[in-house]
Design a protein around this motif. Structure first.
Motif, PDB file in Angstrom:
ATOM      1  N   HIS A 244     107.472 -32.614  85.505  1.00 15.26           N
ATOM      2  CA  HIS A 244     106.641 -32.129  86.737  1.00 15.26           C
ATOM      3  C   HIS A 244     107.432 -32.940  87.921  1.00 15.26           C
ATOM      4  O   HIS A 244     107.418 -32.319  89.037  1.00 15.26           O
ATOM      5  N   ALA A 245     108.053 -34.199  87.778  1.00 12.57           N
ATOM      6  CA  ALA A 245     108.277 -34.929  89.101  1.00 12.57           C
ATOM      7  C   ALA A 245     109.699 -34.182  89.524  1.00 12.57           C
ATOM      8  O   ALA A 245     109.756 -34.098  90.616  1.00 12.57           O
ATOM      9  N   SER A 246     110.325 -33.742  88.709  1.00 15.63           N
ATOM     10  CA  SER A 246     111.741 -33.030  89.403  1.00 15.63           C
ATOM     11  C   SER A 246     111.084 -31.622  89.869  1.00 15.63           C
ATOM     12  O   SER A 246     112.022 -31.086  90.795  1.00 15.63           O
ATOM     13  N   ARG A 247     110.301 -31.057  89.459  1.00 14.86           N
ATOM     14  CA  ARG A 247     109.694 -29.706  90.084  1.00 14.86           C
ATOM     15  C   ARG A 247     109.090 -30.028  91.543  1.00 14.86           C
ATOM     16  O   ARG A 247     109.423 -29.271  92.181  1.00 14.86           O
ATOM     17  N   VAL A 248     108.394 -31.143  91.442  1.00 20.60           N
ATOM     18  CA  VAL A 248     107.775 -31.367  92.739  1.00 20.60           C
ATOM     19  C   VAL A 248     108.937 -31.732  93.845  1.00 20.60           C
ATOM     20  O   VAL A 248     108.934 -31.090  95.049  1.00 20.60           O
ATOM     21  N   ASN A 249     110.046 -32.607  93.163  1.00 19.58           N
ATOM     22  CA  ASN A 249     110.984 -32.824  94.335  1.00 19.58           C
ATOM     23  C   ASN A 249     111.796 -31.530  94.828  1.00 19.58           C
ATOM     24  O   ASN A 249     112.026 -31.183  95.986  1.00 19.58           O
ATOM     25  N   GLU A 250     111.826 -30.589  93.552  1.00 13.16           N
ATOM     26  CA  GLU A 250     112.573 -29.398  93.952  1.00 13.16           C
ATOM     27  C   GLU A 250     111.798 -28.587  94.895  1.00 13.16           C
ATOM     28  O   GLU A 250     112.370 -27.923  95.790  1.00 13.16           O
ATOM     29  N   TYR A 251     110.498 -28.487  94.718  1.00 19.90           N
ATOM     30  CA  TYR A 251     109.963 -27.869  95.587  1.00 19.90           C
ATOM     31  C   TYR A 251     109.684 -28.226  97.119  1.00 19.90           C
ATOM     32  O   TYR A 251     109.778 -27.499  98.052  1.00 19.90           O
ATOM     33  N   ASP A 252     109.667 -29.634  97.196  1.00 21.25           N
ATOM     34  CA  ASP A 252     109.504 -30.648  98.506  1.00 21.25           C
ATOM     35  C   ASP A 252     111.054 -30.068  99.321  1.00 21.25           C
ATOM     36  O   ASP A 252     110.895 -29.657 100.393  1.00 21.25           O
ATOM     37  N   TYR A 253     111.955 -29.989  98.443  1.00 22.67           N
ATOM     38  CA  TYR A 253     113.412 -29.967  98.935  1.00 22.67           C
ATOM     39  C   TYR A 253     113.526 -28.420  99.729  1.00 22.67           C
ATOM     40  O   TYR A 253     113.811 -28.443 100.772  1.00 22.67           O
ATOM     41  N   ALA A 254     112.994 -27.580  98.519  1.00 19.96           N
ATOM     42  CA  ALA A 254     113.158 -26.180  99.315  1.00 19.96           C
ATOM     43  C   ALA A 254     112.054 -25.938 100.467  1.00 19.96           C
ATOM     44  O   ALA A 254     112.583 -25.313 101.435  1.00 19.96           O
TER      45      ALA A 254
END
Ligand SMILES: Nc1ncnc2c1ncn2[C@@H]1O[C@H](COP(=O)(O)OP(=O)(O)OP(=O)(O)O)[C@@H](O)[C@H]1O
Ligand SMILES: [Mg+2]
Length: 391
Positions: A172-182
């Motif tokens: 979940h943490a890496s998905r949230v980071n990926e979403y925020d970055y995009a």
């Protein structure tokens, strides 16, 4: 690890789930600790000491064994012992999701580099980023500051919920980071001369990660609500709900793939509006967490301070129970100053629940008398002037 700790870990894991625990912790140049070391068994841990002794600092150090900025959300530079010129380092041995592991983390700014860079080592090997920590360890905490959650903006509730999801879902943490970055990249492109193909790709990433994030949030909420309803505690029971662009589609019964497509469409249609606003106006970064006091059918923000504390505690305990049931993992619990706000009956109930769940629960308080009822079941430490003494 002491032989004692080894036996207790073996006993604790005769279930079909893993009870996470920390069995040694070393602090260097960390807040008011120059150097300190402590050893613990998987039993509940009680930290007592006067105001300013360093109890919360220990919990903060433990919280940094998971991704993120820890329970104070502090800047890494603030954590450095202000009397020392060296950077802080934490080393811990833990019984994690994948067995025994040594976790090291600390601040390591390189010249000209990000001053808030945190390095992580797992079994002595450096790993990139912090997300890898979530594959080994999970912690849930409750601090007095978190009661502001009910008064603050939606982002505080969303962060609280996402933290609950982390302990269930390591990705979940890496998905949230990926979403925020995009999303940041998309905002940047929309502000300049947007390139259609590049925007399509970023929106695709946001839609994919967004749907997975929304689904993970909904699953977590569902599991927690279920665990709360089946809890034997007489604590006020909370009911959680999450709403937002993608969560609402899933709520209506839409399949995750369809919700992903729909969200992609929403983003594409909103390009002009988002460009005007200078930000992305809808998505899982705007979702809201709602909490209701079940017996009173009252929104948590209108409940009394004591009731709000109890609602949060019921969620944290339910999360630990649901962790064992649904994910085979019982996270470590950090309860800062929680016990002092409970009346004697609720305190005993809390201790019973903790022992029943079997979670390694770290509790702080100024007065050892607050922990009456845990004798023989917990391990006691006295904290004083940057030293931790086993009682
Ligand atoms: N970077 C730092 N360097 C040195 N000392 C620090 C640093 N940051 C905080 N401290 C000090 O650490 C001390 C212990 O703080 P902590 O919050 O852990 O106390 P506590 O035992 O939880 O107290 P309370 O019972 O009031 O909650 C405080 O006196 C604080 O000023
Ligand atoms: Mg404190």
């Amino acid at each position: 690890m002491s032989a004692d700790a080894g036996t207790l870990i073996a006993q604790a894991n005769t279930h079909d789930y893993t009870i996470l625990s920390l069995h040694s912790l070393s602090l260097n140049h960390f807040r008011n600790y120059e150097t300190a070391r402590m050893e613990a068994t998987p039993a509940p841990v009680v930290l007592t000491g006067h105001n300013g002794a360093g109890k919360t600092n220990i919990l903060e150090a433990i919280s940094l064994l998971t991704p993120g900025r820890g329970l104070r959300r502090a800047k890494l530079s603030e954590i450095n012992n202000c009397h020392s010129h060296a950077n802080w380092v934490i080393a811990a041995s833990v019984h994690g999701m994948q067995g025994e592991v040594k976790i090291g983390t600390g601040r390591d700014p390189e010249p000209g580099d990000n001053p808030d860079k945190r390095i992580v080592r797992i079994d002595g090997k450096p790993v990139r980023g912090q997300a890898g920590l979530a594959r080994h360890f999970a912690i849930i905490w409750l601090t007095p500051q978190m009661e502001q959650l009910f008064q603050e903006s939606a982002s505080a509730g969303r962060k609280f919920l996402d933290r609950l999801v982390f302990s269930f879902d390591p990705d979940h943490a890496s998905r949230v980071n990926e979403y925020d970055y995009a999303m940041r990249e998309r905002n940047r492109l929309l502000a300049g001369n947007a390139d259609g193909a590049w925007l399509d790709a970023l929106e695709q990433t946001m839609a994919e990660t967004g749907a997975a994030i929304a689904q993970a949030r909904r699953h977590t909420v569902e599991h927690i609500n279920h665990a709360i309803l089946s809890s034997p505690l007489s604590f006020p029971k909370a009911h959680m709900r999450v709403s937002g662009t993608v969560e609402d589609l899933l709520e209506k019964g839409m399949a995750a793939v369809a919700a992903e497509e729909a969200f992609k469409g929403v983003l594409k249609d909103a390009r002009r509006m988002d460009a005007g606003a200078g930000r992305t106006l809808s998505g899982i970064h705007r979702s809201e967490m709602h909490m209701i006091h079940v017996e009173k059918q009252m929104a948590a923000q209108f409940c009394s301070t004591g009731e709000q504390k109890a609602l949060l505690l019921s969620i944290v305990l339910a999360q630990a129970r649901a962790g064992a049931q649904w994910h085979g993992v019982v996270p470590v619990l950090l309860l800062d100053e929680v016990v002092s706000h409970l009346d004697a009956t609720r305190r005993l109930e809390l201790f019973e629940e903790i022992c029943q769940i079997g979670a390694q629960t770290w509790m702080t308080g100024t007065d050892p008398g607050l922990f009456a009822g845990l004798e023989g079941k917990a391990q006691y430490f006295h904290v004083d002037g940057g030293r931790v003494i086993s009682d």
